[in-house]
Scaffold this active site. Structure first.
Site, short mmCIF file in Angstrom:
data_model
loop_
_atom_site.label_atom_id
_atom_site.label_comp_id
_atom_site.label_asym_id
_atom_site.label_seq_id
_atom_site.Cartn_x
_atom_site.Cartn_y
_atom_site.Cartn_z
N CYS A 136 0.83 -1.21 0.00
CA CYS A 136 0.00 0.00 0.00
C CYS A 136 0.87 1.26 0.00
O CYS A 136 1.35 1.68 1.05
CB CYS A 136 -0.92 -0.01 1.21
SG CYS A 136 -1.97 1.45 1.29
N CYS A 139 -0.46 4.12 2.10
CA CYS A 139 -0.23 3.97 3.54
C CYS A 139 1.24 4.22 3.90
O CYS A 139 1.52 4.86 4.90
CB CYS A 139 -0.54 2.55 4.01
SG CYS A 139 -2.00 1.80 3.32
N ASP A 140 2.14 3.68 3.12
CA ASP A 140 3.54 3.59 3.57
C ASP A 140 4.53 4.42 2.76
O ASP A 140 5.69 4.51 3.13
CB ASP A 140 3.98 2.10 3.53
CG ASP A 140 3.16 1.26 4.49
OD1 ASP A 140 2.75 1.79 5.53
OD2 ASP A 140 2.93 0.07 4.19
#
Ligand code: NAP
Length: 312
Positions: A136, A139-140
């Site tokens: 992701c 997200c990261d």
């Protein structure tokens, strides 16, 4: 639990969509029964830091976010069963939901079983998950400032995420196993034009290399001549698609060609009256914890109003 009793609502799945649905349904006095699954919490349980969920100015880990949501749902007397649903029958009401041999019945059902990222399937990929390997970028990505990273995949997700990653990474290597891409023309054009993205076609990742703590490189194999090479990178993003967790609902609920549950636009209604869907199981576009939570709220409100209209 009495197999003859009929719940007002059963919620299947316990990520942010299901837990938000539980909080709203519980506060509406529907006394929800949540069947949370053996791997409760969903994709957030494999996400290290969540920095984009409003309300957490210092960020929060995925498991901690799930934990507070679950406590909030418990506070309003949601009941939990930490097992997997094995079979459903939505052909008539009350709806039937089995957990192994145990039958649960309900006037309504909210489905929030989520989706799972597909992985390449390497042992080393598993070893370095959350230590440089992620599925992701949204997200990261921000954890890879000025780091050289790679992304695997040839679809819209890979290209979209490759472009997103160029905001942080010093360079993004897009690795694809063929020399033609599934991604839309517009995404391909944008990607090919981005000076920070280097495309590597006909290459497969065969091993993630690291120092035990974090990723340091990838071993690649050329799909044409099988030549092996090494690519030094500090991160690997896998963007080879998601699989909605809808096997239980095949031939039961309407799905699109990729297996995502279809909901009526602007609502959480599925094609079966009284069965609602929320979160990634019906959303392949946004796939964020906050959008999942939002649709979970929609499902609980739709459900409550629908039950009320049935005289329940
Ligand atoms: P996708 O279109 O199915 O593409 C997956 C890619 O991963 C393919 O290029 C595939 O290679 C590759 N792949 C699959 N398994 C692999 C493996 N084991 N090893 C290496 N590569 C592998 O998935 P997606 O990109 O997630 O998109 C899913 C759907 O969402 C699509 O309909 C897409 O258009 C849509 N989407 C749209 C947008 C947008 O419009 N902004 C953004 C994201 C997603 P092959 O090509 O060789 O099979």
């Amino acid at each position: 639990m009495d197999q003859n009793s009929v719940e007002k609502v059963i919620i299947i799945g316990s990520g942010p969509a299901g837990l938000t649905a539980a909080i709203y349904a519980a506060r509406a006095n529907l006394k929800p029964l949540m069947i949370e699954g053996e791997e409760a919490g969903g994709q957030l349980m494999i996400t290290t830091d969540v920095e984009n969920f409003p309300g957490f100015d210092k960020g929060v880990t995925g498991p901690d976010l799930i934990s507070v949501m679950r406590k909030q749902a418990e506070r309003f007397e949601t009941r939990f069963i930490t097992r997997n649903v094995t079979k459903v029958d939505f052909s008539q009401r009350p709806f039937k939901v089995w957990v192994g041999q145990t039958l649960h019945q309900a006037e309504s059902v909210i489905i929030s079983t989520g989706a799972s990222a597909k992985w390449i399937g390497l042992e080393s990929e598993k070893q370095y998950r959350n230590r440089g390997v992620s599925a992701c970028a949204t997200c990261d990505g921000a954890f890879f400032k000025n780091v050289e990273v790679a992304i695997v995949g040839g679809g819209d997700t890979a290209m979209e995420e490759a472009n997103f990653l160029t905001r942080f990474a010093s360079k993004v290597h897009l690795i694809h196993r063929r020399d033609v891409f599934r991604a839309s023309k517009i995404m391909q054009d944008r990607t090919f034009k981005n000076p920070k993205i280097q495309i590597h076609t006909n290459k497969e990742v065969t091993e993630v290399l690291g120092n035990g703590k974090q990723v340091t490189a990838l071993r690649l194999s050329d799909t044409a001549n099988k030549a092996s090479s090494e690519m030094p990178v500090g991160g690997l993003f896998v963007a080879i698609g998601h699989r909605p967790n809808t096997d239980l609902f095949k031939d039961v609920l309407d799905m699109d060609e990729n297996g995502y549950l279809k909901t009526k636009p602007g609502s959480s209604y599925t094609n079966v009256a009284g069965v609602f869907a929320a979160g990634d199981v019906q959303d392949h576009v946004y796939r964020q914890a906050i959008t999942a939570a939002g649709t979970g709220c929609m499902a609980a409100i739709d459900c409550e109003r629908w039950l009320e209209a049935q005289g329940n």
